[in-house]
Design a protein around this motif. Structure first.
Motif, PDB file in Angstrom:
ATOM      1  N   ARG A  21      44.043  46.148  31.393  1.00  8.02           N
ATOM      2  CA  ARG A  21      45.379  45.815  30.917  1.00  8.02           C
ATOM      3  C   ARG A  21      45.951  44.639  31.708  1.00  8.02           C
ATOM      4  O   ARG A  21      46.529  43.699  31.131  1.00  8.02           O
ATOM      5  CB  ARG A  21      46.292  47.034  31.052  1.00  8.02           C
ATOM      6  N   LEU A  22      45.755  44.675  33.040  1.00  9.01           N
ATOM      7  CA  LEU A  22      46.251  43.583  33.880  1.00  9.01           C
ATOM      8  C   LEU A  22      45.531  42.270  33.585  1.00  9.01           C
ATOM      9  O   LEU A  22      46.150  41.202  33.609  1.00  9.01           O
ATOM     10  CB  LEU A  22      46.105  43.956  35.356  1.00  9.01           C
ATOM     11  N   CYS A  23      44.254  42.337  33.313  1.00 10.85           N
ATOM     12  CA  CYS A  23      43.494  41.123  32.981  1.00 10.85           C
ATOM     13  C   CYS A  23      44.030  40.480  31.705  1.00 10.85           C
ATOM     14  O   CYS A  23      44.164  39.257  31.621  1.00 10.85           O
ATOM     15  CB  CYS A  23      42.011  41.446  32.823  1.00 10.85           C
ATOM     16  N   PHE A  24      44.330  41.297  30.701  1.00 10.52           N
ATOM     17  CA  PHE A  24      44.866  40.740  29.460  1.00 10.52           C
ATOM     18  C   PHE A  24      46.246  40.123  29.677  1.00 10.52           C
ATOM     19  O   PHE A  24      46.620  39.190  28.985  1.00 10.52           O
ATOM     20  CB  PHE A  24      44.943  41.807  28.368  1.00 10.52           C
ATOM     21  N   SER A  25      46.983  40.633  30.655  1.00  8.05           N
ATOM     22  CA  SER A  25      48.330  40.113  30.895  1.00  8.05           C
ATOM     23  C   SER A  25      48.344  38.910  31.831  1.00  8.05           C
ATOM     24  O   SER A  25      49.104  37.971  31.623  1.00  8.05           O
ATOM     25  CB  SER A  25      49.218  41.207  31.502  1.00  8.05           C
ATOM     26  N   TYR A  26      47.527  38.933  32.894  1.00  9.34           N
ATOM     27  CA  TYR A  26      47.655  37.940  33.961  1.00  9.34           C
ATOM     28  C   TYR A  26      46.470  37.000  34.124  1.00  9.34           C
ATOM     29  O   TYR A  26      46.485  36.166  35.033  1.00  9.34           O
ATOM     30  CB  TYR A  26      47.896  38.657  35.303  1.00  9.34           C
ATOM     31  N   HIS A  27      45.459  37.090  33.296  1.00  6.90           N
ATOM     32  CA  HIS A  27      44.294  36.203  33.434  1.00  6.90           C
ATOM     33  C   HIS A  27      44.703  34.775  33.094  1.00  6.90           C
ATOM     34  O   HIS A  27      45.522  34.552  32.185  1.00  6.90           O
ATOM     35  CB  HIS A  27      43.155  36.670  32.526  1.00  6.90           C
ATOM     36  N   PRO A  28      44.154  33.786  33.816  1.00  9.31           N
ATOM     37  CA  PRO A  28      44.511  32.387  33.532  1.00  9.31           C
ATOM     38  C   PRO A  28      44.227  31.967  32.084  1.00  9.31           C
ATOM     39  O   PRO A  28      44.936  31.124  31.539  1.00  9.31           O
ATOM     40  CB  PRO A  28      43.660  31.577  34.514  1.00  9.31           C
ATOM     41  N   ASP A  29      43.233  32.551  31.456  1.00 12.27           N
ATOM     42  CA  ASP A  29      42.941  32.206  30.062  1.00 12.27           C
ATOM     43  C   ASP A  29      44.006  32.738  29.110  1.00 12.27           C
ATOM     44  O   ASP A  29      44.093  32.319  27.965  1.00 12.27           O
ATOM     45  CB  ASP A  29      41.577  32.760  29.644  1.00 12.27           C
ATOM     46  N   HIS A  30      44.806  33.707  29.594  1.00 15.79           N
ATOM     47  CA  HIS A  30      45.866  34.293  28.766  1.00 15.79           C
ATOM     48  C   HIS A  30      47.247  33.867  29.261  1.00 15.79           C
ATOM     49  O   HIS A  30      48.243  34.540  28.978  1.00 15.79           O
ATOM     50  CB  HIS A  30      45.775  35.823  28.772  1.00 15.79           C
ATOM     51  N   GLY A  31      47.314  32.804  30.020  1.00 14.18           N
ATOM     52  CA  GLY A  31      48.600  32.277  30.467  1.00 14.18           C
ATOM     53  C   GLY A  31      49.015  32.716  31.849  1.00 14.18           C
ATOM     54  O   GLY A  31      50.113  32.378  32.300  1.00 14.18           O
ATOM     55  N   GLY A  32      48.192  33.451  32.567  1.00 11.78           N
ATOM     56  CA  GLY A  32      48.520  33.898  33.919  1.00 11.78           C
ATOM     57  C   GLY A  32      48.092  32.878  34.946  1.00 11.78           C
ATOM     58  O   GLY A  32      47.592  31.798  34.622  1.00 11.78           O
ATOM     59  N   THR A  34      45.898  31.821  38.542  1.00 12.79           N
ATOM     60  CA  THR A  34      44.648  32.114  39.242  1.00 12.79           C
ATOM     61  C   THR A  34      44.918  32.947  40.487  1.00 12.79           C
ATOM     62  O   THR A  34      44.186  33.912  40.770  1.00 12.79           O
ATOM     63  CB  THR A  34      43.937  30.810  39.636  1.00 12.79           C
ATOM     64  N   GLU A  35      45.990  32.610  41.236  1.00 14.94           N
ATOM     65  CA  GLU A  35      46.293  33.334  42.466  1.00 14.94           C
ATOM     66  C   GLU A  35      46.604  34.797  42.177  1.00 14.94           C
ATOM     67  O   GLU A  35      46.155  35.699  42.884  1.00 14.94           O
ATOM     68  CB  GLU A  35      47.479  32.686  43.201  1.00 14.94           C
ATOM     69  N   LEU A  36      47.365  35.029  41.128  1.00 13.82           N
ATOM     70  CA  LEU A  36      47.730  36.397  40.773  1.00 13.82           C
ATOM     71  C   LEU A  36      46.486  37.192  40.353  1.00 13.82           C
ATOM     72  O   LEU A  36      46.320  38.348  40.725  1.00 13.82           O
ATOM     73  CB  LEU A  36      48.775  36.373  39.650  1.00 13.82           C
ATOM     74  N   MET A  37      45.609  36.563  39.613  1.00  9.10           N
ATOM     75  CA  MET A  37      44.374  37.238  39.178  1.00  9.10           C
ATOM     76  C   MET A  37      43.476  37.534  40.370  1.00  9.10           C
ATOM     77  O   MET A  37      42.819  38.588  40.419  1.00  9.10           O
ATOM     78  CB  MET A  37      43.641  36.371  38.138  1.00  9.10           C
ATOM     79  N   GLN A  38      43.450  36.644  41.339  1.00  8.13           N
ATOM     80  CA  GLN A  38      42.665  36.899  42.542  1.00  8.13           C
ATOM     81  C   GLN A  38      43.220  38.093  43.310  1.00  8.13           C
ATOM     82  O   GLN A  38      42.466  38.902  43.849  1.00  8.13           O
ATOM     83  CB  GLN A  38      42.645  35.653  43.437  1.00  8.13           C
ATOM     84  N   GLN A  39      44.539  38.235  43.352  1.00  7.11           N
ATOM     85  CA  GLN A  39      45.151  39.400  43.995  1.00  7.11           C
ATOM     86  C   GLN A  39      44.778  40.689  43.262  1.00  7.11           C
ATOM     87  O   GLN A  39      44.479  41.708  43.885  1.00  7.11           O
ATOM     88  CB  GLN A  39      46.673  39.247  44.041  1.00  7.11           C
ATOM     89  N   ILE A  40      44.788  40.636  41.947  1.00  4.83           N
ATOM     90  CA  ILE A  40      44.430  41.817  41.143  1.00  4.83           C
ATOM     91  C   ILE A  40      42.970  42.188  41.380  1.00  4.83           C
ATOM     92  O   ILE A  40      42.630  43.367  41.558  1.00  4.83           O
ATOM     93  CB  ILE A  40      44.720  41.562  39.644  1.00  4.83           C
TER      94      ILE A  40
END
Length: 174
Positions: A21-32, A34-40
């Motif tokens: 769920r977090l990947c779909f919300s915060y992944h860079p390919d979905h508008g999130g 990179t730093e936030l995805m690395q934290q996740i």
């Protein structure tokens, strides 16, 4: 920012679903970002590692124990026949006699490129296997029993065939 993304998760399945769920919300390919995805990703890896440690602590520790020894008088009788041993000829002398016969008995070529030899009533076959786009290999058959190995050269296969023949003769198999 959320410190622990997986604080509510109790099982790996819950954590996996939350991670998706977090990947779909915060992944860079979905508008999130990179730093936030690395934290996740780091939080998910930390959760999996800590979950595995918690499971290991909960599991009962089992230590290896040696099985109890069985004294020879307590062992059940073995019904397998003992191979006959010739009192006059040692194994070394038997191998030398077989070696002499081996050297004078030629291999006969079979139609498929395999080789056959019969010694003392034992049939030995060297099967040549040529797979497409690979080096040829040899299989050994002694008295309709395949050797569990595959040999890359004919010399290796012949040596294995001789060893199988010695075993068959020593154990009195016909």
């Amino acid at each position: 920012m959320v410190d622990d993304w997986f604080a509510r998760c109790q099982t790996l399945e819950e954590a996996r679903l939350e991670y998706r769920r977090l990947c779909f919300s915060y992944h860079p390919d979905h508008g999130g970002s990179t730093e936030l995805m690395q934290q996740i990703n780091a939080a998910y890896a930390r959760f999996r590692r800590e979950f595995a440690l918690r499971q290991a602590r909960r599991a009962p520790r089992r230590s290896w124990q040696r099985p109890p020894r069985v004294r020879p008088e307590e062992m059940p009788p073995d019904d397998t026949p003992v191979p006959p041993v010739s009192p006059t000829r040692s194994t070394c002398a038997m191998r030398e006699a077989l070696r002499r016969q081996w050297q004078v008995t030629p291999w006969e070529a079979l139609a498929d490129g395999s080789l056959r030899r019969v010694l003392l009533g034992h049939s030995l076959i060297l099967l040549r296997h040529t797979p497409p786009r690979a080096a040829p290999a040899w299989c050994v058959v002694c008295d309709q029993r395949f050797s569990p190995y595959v040999y890359m050269t004919r010399d290796e296969a012949e040596q294995a065939a001789f060893e199988l023949l010695c075993q068959a003769v020593a154990h009195g198999q016909a």
